[in-house]
Design an enzyme around this catalytic site. Sequence first.
Site, PDB file in Angstrom:
ATOM      1  N   THR A 136      45.218  -7.538  19.845  1.00  0.00           N
ATOM      2  CA  THR A 136      45.279  -7.386  18.290  1.00  0.00           C
ATOM      3  C   THR A 136      43.903  -6.994  17.750  1.00  0.00           C
ATOM      4  OG1 THR A 136      46.755  -9.459  18.602  1.00  0.00           O
ATOM      5  CG2 THR A 136      45.853  -8.903  16.135  1.00  0.00           C
ATOM      6  N   LYS A 192      52.000  -5.619  13.189  1.00  0.00           N
ATOM      7  CA  LYS A 192      51.407  -7.183  13.617  1.00  0.00           C
ATOM      8  C   LYS A 192      50.846  -7.852  12.591  1.00  0.00           C
ATOM      9  CE  LYS A 192      49.412 -10.241  16.380  1.00  0.00           C
ATOM     10  NZ  LYS A 192      50.242 -11.203  17.144  1.00  0.00           N
ATOM     11  N   LYS A 194      41.794 -15.143  12.360  1.00  0.00           N
ATOM     12  CA  LYS A 194      41.584 -13.679  12.819  1.00  0.00           C
ATOM     13  C   LYS A 194      42.548 -12.584  12.375  1.00  0.00           C
ATOM     14  CE  LYS A 194      41.531 -10.619  17.088  1.00  0.00           C
ATOM     15  NZ  LYS A 194      41.882 -10.334  18.161  1.00  0.00           N
TER      16      LYS A 194
HETATM   17  P1  NAD Z   1      41.091 -14.264  25.857  1.00  0.00           P
HETATM   18  O1  NAD Z   1      39.559 -14.439  25.074  1.00  0.00           O
HETATM   19  O2  NAD Z   1      41.536 -15.420  26.705  1.00  0.00           O
HETATM   20  O3  NAD Z   1      40.978 -12.923  26.820  1.00  0.00           O
HETATM   21  C1  NAD Z   1      40.165 -11.729  26.506  1.00  0.00           C
HETATM   22  C2  NAD Z   1      39.685 -11.391  27.976  1.00  0.00           C
HETATM   23  O4  NAD Z   1      38.968 -10.161  27.665  1.00  0.00           O
HETATM   24  C3  NAD Z   1      38.550 -12.320  28.298  1.00  0.00           C
HETATM   25  O5  NAD Z   1      38.999 -13.052  29.533  1.00  0.00           O
HETATM   26  C4  NAD Z   1      37.224 -11.673  28.491  1.00  0.00           C
HETATM   27  O6  NAD Z   1      36.320 -11.987  29.553  1.00  0.00           O
HETATM   28  C5  NAD Z   1      37.721 -10.312  28.689  1.00  0.00           C
HETATM   29  N1  NAD Z   1      36.829  -9.199  28.244  1.00  0.00           N
HETATM   30  C6  NAD Z   1      36.137  -9.049  27.085  1.00  0.00           C
HETATM   31  N2  NAD Z   1      35.295  -7.896  27.141  1.00  0.00           N
HETATM   32  C7  NAD Z   1      35.702  -7.387  28.448  1.00  0.00           C
HETATM   33  C8  NAD Z   1      35.281  -6.154  29.048  1.00  0.00           C
HETATM   34  N3  NAD Z   1      34.191  -5.361  28.661  1.00  0.00           N
HETATM   35  N4  NAD Z   1      35.762  -5.746  30.443  1.00  0.00           N
HETATM   36  C9  NAD Z   1      36.478  -6.710  30.904  1.00  0.00           C
HETATM   37  N5  NAD Z   1      36.986  -7.625  30.233  1.00  0.00           N
HETATM   38  C10 NAD Z   1      36.518  -8.152  29.136  1.00  0.00           C
HETATM   39  O7  NAD Z   1      41.881 -13.955  24.710  1.00  0.00           O
HETATM   40  P2  NAD Z   1      43.315 -13.921  24.459  1.00  0.00           P
HETATM   41  O8  NAD Z   1      44.049 -15.157  24.358  1.00  0.00           O
HETATM   42  O9  NAD Z   1      43.901 -13.550  26.056  1.00  0.00           O
HETATM   43  O10 NAD Z   1      43.768 -12.910  23.690  1.00  0.00           O
HETATM   44  C11 NAD Z   1      43.754 -11.503  24.019  1.00  0.00           C
HETATM   45  C12 NAD Z   1      44.035 -10.680  22.932  1.00  0.00           C
HETATM   46  O11 NAD Z   1      45.513 -10.761  22.548  1.00  0.00           O
HETATM   47  C13 NAD Z   1      43.271 -10.894  21.535  1.00  0.00           C
HETATM   48  O12 NAD Z   1      42.973  -9.682  20.853  1.00  0.00           O
HETATM   49  C14 NAD Z   1      44.171 -11.858  20.938  1.00  0.00           C
HETATM   50  O13 NAD Z   1      44.078 -11.692  19.378  1.00  0.00           O
HETATM   51  C15 NAD Z   1      45.619 -11.294  21.094  1.00  0.00           C
HETATM   52  N6  NAD Z   1      46.719 -12.454  21.085  1.00  0.00           N
HETATM   53  C16 NAD Z   1      46.580 -13.712  21.419  1.00  0.00           C
HETATM   54  C17 NAD Z   1      47.553 -14.654  21.645  1.00  0.00           C
HETATM   55  C18 NAD Z   1      47.207 -15.987  21.966  1.00  0.00           C
HETATM   56  O14 NAD Z   1      48.216 -16.980  21.648  1.00  0.00           O
HETATM   57  N7  NAD Z   1      46.293 -16.318  22.716  1.00  0.00           N
HETATM   58  C19 NAD Z   1      48.826 -14.059  20.928  1.00  0.00           C
HETATM   59  C20 NAD Z   1      48.990 -12.708  20.448  1.00  0.00           C
HETATM   60  C21 NAD Z   1      47.931 -12.225  20.548  1.00  0.00           C
END
Ligand code: NAD
Length: 295
Positions: A93, A168, A243
Amino acid sequence: MSIIGFIGLGNMGNPMAANLVKAGHTVKGFDLVAANLETAKANGVTVADDAAAAIDGADVVITMLPAGKHVLAVHGDIAPAMKKGALLIDCSTIDVDSARAAHAIAEKHGLLSVDAPVSGGVGGAAAGTLTFMAGGSKDAFAAAAPVLEPMAGKVVHCGDAGNGQAAKICNNMILGISMIGVGEAFVLAEKLGLSHQALFDVASTSSGQCWSLTTYCPVPGPVPTSPANKDYAPGFAAALMLKDLKLAQSAAQSAGAATPLGAEAAQLYGLFDNAGHGGKDFSAIVKFLRGEKLT
Ligand code: NAD
């Protein structure tokens, strides 16, 4: 079956990648956090040493990263090395402007690209029932739809580049505003001596009916499965709602749209987060509106 590179194996990315493995794809994954790579390995993902190794030979690359700056940095690094004509899907997102910039990077390097943020949370990611909101050309969407299918309950083509992110944040702006509205109504009802159940029974079958009331009721009782019945454990954390409301505000500013209630909702969730409650479900805003201390 495809070779899929998956970058960003966090709370969402890991269960999503696991569903691609279950569907028979070869998935090569990379994340900066070692523990996330361990989980991925246990799920059948081939763990790569870096992003370049994860995308080597891939027909499709999926990114699931925290924010626009991470997506632009990773896409800028990997796009030149991807196979010409391959497909780059970003499921994070992020802000609409960054999403459109990511499409431009892909186009410059002869790749198909789709922005495909999701709704459904960690539970939906594990169950393979996420809703994907996709933006991109017809050809890119046609290529992406079967790849997304094992992770999805529903995949909607919302239009051209960036329109998945637009859908979204518009949806989540409705959600943030409606949850505050429902919370205010319950707080007013309490002051007027009207029971939660009586308000629910009337509003859930009247013109006040909405998802925040009928599926995610912010007070305990009327909807037993709502987070209010589990001390507001998320669910959808207030920090993530904040966010998305901030993303909606920045999009409104750059597009010149007036969204006064969206702005107010962003302010309220900002105060809630500053008070240390970002980890609570976003429906806990009702306690804040009541002036109640949160534990
Ligand atoms: P998270 O922080 O658990 O996962 C993100 C991952 O990206 C981390 O593990 C981090 O180490 C990795 N990362 C960051 N920079 C990197 C790089 N350069 N190379 C490789 N890996 C890298 O977050 P999440 O909860 O999995 O959310 C991910 C996305 O999905 C976000 O944009 C969030 O807004 C969206 N989202 C989350 C949810 C939810 O309920 N958690 C729901 C809908 C959407």
